[in-house]
Design an enzyme around this catalytic site. Structure first.
Site, PDB file in Angstrom:
ATOM      1  NE  ARG A   1      35.910  52.569  42.442  1.00  0.00           N
ATOM      2  CZ  ARG A   1      35.262  51.839  41.724  1.00  0.00           C
ATOM      3  NH1 ARG A   1      35.641  50.567  41.647  1.00  0.00           N
ATOM      4  NH2 ARG A   1      34.067  52.073  41.461  1.00  0.00           N
TER       5      ARG A   1
ATOM      6  CG  ASP B   1      29.334  38.799  40.731  1.00  0.00           C
ATOM      7  OD1 ASP B   1      28.760  37.733  40.801  1.00  0.00           O
ATOM      8  OD2 ASP B   1      29.223  39.711  41.534  1.00  0.00           O
TER       9      ASP B   1
ATOM     10  CD  GLU C   1      35.988  43.505  34.655  1.00  0.00           C
ATOM     11  OE1 GLU C   1      36.296  44.343  35.390  1.00  0.00           O
ATOM     12  OE2 GLU C   1      34.847  43.510  34.182  1.00  0.00           O
TER      13      GLU C   1
ATOM     14  CE  LYS D   1      31.889  37.478  44.637  1.00  0.00           C
ATOM     15  NZ  LYS D   1      30.817  38.911  44.962  1.00  0.00           N
TER      16      LYS D   1
ATOM     17  N   GLY E   1      36.696  49.265  38.203  1.00  0.00           N
ATOM     18  CA  GLY E   1      37.407  48.173  39.040  1.00  0.00           C
ATOM     19  C   GLY E   1      38.823  47.711  38.895  1.00  0.00           C
TER      20      GLY E   1
ATOM     21  CG  ASP F   1      32.688  50.347  43.978  1.00  0.00           C
ATOM     22  OD1 ASP F   1      32.928  49.225  43.213  1.00  0.00           O
ATOM     23  OD2 ASP F   1      31.734  51.001  44.190  1.00  0.00           O
TER      24      ASP F   1
HETATM   25  C1  PRP Z   1      32.043  45.442  38.511  1.00  0.00           C
HETATM   26  C2  PRP Z   1      33.285  44.785  38.101  1.00  0.00           C
HETATM   27  C3  PRP Z   1      32.930  44.159  36.926  1.00  0.00           C
HETATM   28  C4  PRP Z   1      31.529  43.906  37.036  1.00  0.00           C
HETATM   29  C5  PRP Z   1      31.361  42.294  37.011  1.00  0.00           C
HETATM   30  O1  PRP Z   1      31.779  46.651  37.809  1.00  0.00           O
HETATM   31  O2  PRP Z   1      34.174  45.821  38.089  1.00  0.00           O
HETATM   32  O3  PRP Z   1      33.131  44.970  35.740  1.00  0.00           O
HETATM   33  O4  PRP Z   1      30.936  44.540  37.907  1.00  0.00           O
HETATM   34  O5  PRP Z   1      30.288  42.017  37.505  1.00  0.00           O
HETATM   35  P1  PRP Z   1      29.204  40.883  36.513  1.00  0.00           P
HETATM   36  O6  PRP Z   1      30.100  39.733  36.197  1.00  0.00           O
HETATM   37  O7  PRP Z   1      28.081  40.613  37.185  1.00  0.00           O
HETATM   38  O8  PRP Z   1      28.955  41.740  35.182  1.00  0.00           O
HETATM   39  P2  PRP Z   1      30.965  47.816  38.698  1.00  0.00           P
HETATM   40  O9  PRP Z   1      29.608  47.639  37.786  1.00  0.00           O
HETATM   41  O10 PRP Z   1      30.844  47.749  40.117  1.00  0.00           O
HETATM   42  O11 PRP Z   1      31.466  49.061  38.145  1.00  0.00           O
HETATM   43  P3  PRP Z   1      32.942  49.552  38.902  1.00  0.00           P
HETATM   44  O12 PRP Z   1      34.157  48.861  38.058  1.00  0.00           O
HETATM   45  O13 PRP Z   1      33.098  50.918  38.170  1.00  0.00           O
HETATM   46  O14 PRP Z   1      33.043  49.339  40.223  1.00  0.00           O
END
Ligand code: PRP
Length: 186
Positions: free
Chosen positions: A172, A110, A106, A138, A51, A166
């Site tokens: 993306r 979330d 990052e 968030k 991401g 994504d």
């Molecule tokens: C997403 C984002 C962060 C993570 C945040 O990654 O890029 O790394 O989730 O979420 P959290 O605070 O609940 O842990 P994702 O798993 O979607 O992988 P990606 O980056 O490959 O899209």
């Protein structure tokens, strides 16, 4: 690869939440923030893939301190708009970070699980310092105690895509951050 028409692809974009200009201004400020921390000392920007790749590309061009780049990959969302709760480090950093000023880059905090795990992992490797910069925060969704050192935007509990983020590996490449809707109006 999913078969999706351009019309269907676009119908899921509900509205632009953060424009290209707003992102560019905030990235410039984030670069100044990073410069202010290190007084000219070299840093290592660690991008958490996938991401953060777009943010990393812009951020590394907005800092003035000497800067190396490293990549790690973590995955917690699988074809879904909510976290699975299990964080997998799918690719580790290639370099030894002991003695480095490390800045984790990052795209979104979330639940906080990913960064809590990544910070724990990297802290144990004796970096000289460790900071976290996130494009989006968030806070309404947090389930573990975690705060980034610098967040460019605090957003409400909406599923967002674009600028690296994504849905099912799509969107993306959008140059802005948009609200994604699973069920668009017909
Ligand atoms: C997403 C984002 C962060 C993570 C945040 O990654 O890029 O790394 O989730 O979420 P959290 O605070 O609940 O842990 P994702 O798993 O979607 O992988 P990606 O980056 O490959 O899209």
């Amino acid at each position: 690869m999913r078969n999706i028409s351009p019309e269907e692809y676009n119908r899921h974009i509900k509205r632009i939440l953060i424009s290209e200009k707003e992102i560019a201004d905030a990235v410039e400020k984030a670069g100044l923030y990073i410069d202010s921390l290190y007084d000219g000392s070299p840093i290592l920007l660690v991008s958490i893939l996938k991401g953060s790749f777009v943010f990393l590309a812009d951020l590394c061009r907005s800092v003035s301190v000497p800067c190396e780049i490293g990549f790690m990959a973590a995955k917690s969302y699988y074809e879904s708009t909510s976290s699975s709760g299990i964080v997998n480090i799918t690719m580790d950093l290639k370099q030894d970070i002991s003695g480095y000023n490390v800045v984790i880059v990052e795209d979104i905090v979330d639940t906080g699980r990913t960064l809590k795990d990544v910070v724990k992992l990297l802290s144990a490797r004796n970096p000289r310092s460790l900071k976290v910069v996130t494009l989006l925060d968030k806070p309404d969704r947090r389930v573990v105690d975690f705060e980034a050192d610098h967040s460019l935007f605090v957003i409400p509990d909406l599923f967002v895509v674009g600028y690296g983020l994504d849905y099912g590996e799509l969107y993306r490449g959008l140059p802005y951050i948009a609200e994604y809707t699973e069920f668009p109006d017909l």
